[in-house]
Scaffold this motif. Structure first.
Motif, PDB file in Angstrom:
ATOM      1  N   THR A  18      -3.889  16.742   8.059  1.00 43.24           N
ATOM      2  CA  THR A  18      -3.068  17.189   6.935  1.00 43.24           C
ATOM      3  C   THR A  18      -2.261  16.039   6.343  1.00 43.24           C
ATOM      4  O   THR A  18      -2.191  15.879   5.114  1.00 43.24           O
ATOM      5  CB  THR A  18      -2.152  18.357   7.375  1.00 43.24           C
ATOM      6  N   ASN A  34      -5.999  22.836   2.279  1.00 46.68           N
ATOM      7  CA  ASN A  34      -5.758  23.041   3.701  1.00 46.68           C
ATOM      8  C   ASN A  34      -6.286  24.441   4.060  1.00 46.68           C
ATOM      9  O   ASN A  34      -5.734  25.453   3.650  1.00 46.68           O
ATOM     10  CB  ASN A  34      -4.243  22.936   3.957  1.00 46.68           C
ATOM     11  N   ASP A  78      -9.439  20.127   4.362  1.00 45.81           N
ATOM     12  CA  ASP A  78      -8.746  19.766   5.605  1.00 45.81           C
ATOM     13  C   ASP A  78      -8.908  20.912   6.604  1.00 45.81           C
ATOM     14  O   ASP A  78      -8.330  21.979   6.413  1.00 45.81           O
ATOM     15  CB  ASP A  78      -7.279  19.517   5.176  1.00 45.81           C
TER      16      ASP A  78
HETATM   17 MN    MN Z   1      -3.196  20.371   9.725  1.00 44.77          MN
END
Ligand code: MN
Ligand code: ADP
Length: 171
Positions: A18, A34, A78
């Motif tokens: 991240t 994310n 991610d």
């Molecule tokens: Mn993460």
């Protein structure tokens, strides 16, 4: 054909996905996605897994949600896994790796303990995510990067940014 690349940033929890993805998004102006947050925000899960202490991701819902966005290109995805994404989505797969003792400290700081902590350390020792990436994508697009220090991270972001530049100029 998309005119901006899609990059997957994967690795064991705590390896810096991240942090690295956020820095990379700033450097390249690509979009940081994310998966954990997306799953939570859009409820793309089948409830909470008490044993694993995380949401049970509904992989079909995640793929449906992202299909059009990924077709458009210019995304940094991610996630601590990669085997359920369509292979065609990604032009580069980055696997972050962290030395065990450093990872242990990072995960302890995050509040991980017991089986959750040891499972993640083992996942890193056995290079589970690197194997998963190599099994799921063409080996030429998979790249492992050391993520032990801030210097490592800066170097990784610079290298991937350079790769994005050359990708964009040759397609
Ligand atoms: Mn993460
Ligand atoms: P992940 O998303 O892979 O779980 P994070 O990006 O949340 O990992 O990073 C976990 C912790 O480790 C954060 O506190 C972050 O600041 C730190 N960290 C991540 N990568 C590095 C690095 N290369 N060097 C030093 N600290 C890092």
């Amino acid at each position: 054909m998309r005119n901006k690349p899609n990059i997957l940033v994967t690795g064991t929890p705590g390896t810096g996905k991240t942090t690295t993805s956020a820095a990379l998004a700033e450097a390249t102006h690509l979009r940081h996605i994310n998966i954990g947050e997306l799953v939570k925000d859009k409820k793309l899960h089948d409830g909470w897994d008490d044993q694993l202490d995380c949401y049970v991701i509904n992989e079909d819902l995640v793929c449906d949600e992202l299909e059009e966005i990924m077709e458009g290109g210019g995304n940094i995805v991610d996630h601590h896994g990669c085997d359920f994404f369509p292979e065609r989505w990604f032009d580069r797969v980055v696997v972050l790796q962290t030395e065990n003792s450093i990872l242990y400290d990072r995960l302890s700081k995050r509040g991980y303990s017991g089986a959750k902590l040891t499972n993640n350390i083992e996942c890193e020792i056995f290079q589970v995510l690197l194997e998963e990436a190599k099994d799921s994508y063409q080996e030429e697009i998979v790249v492992a990067m050391k993520s032990d220090s801030v210097d490592d991270m800066n170097r990784n972001v610079a290298a991937i940014t350079e790769w994005v530049r050359s990708w964009s100029s040759t397609t």
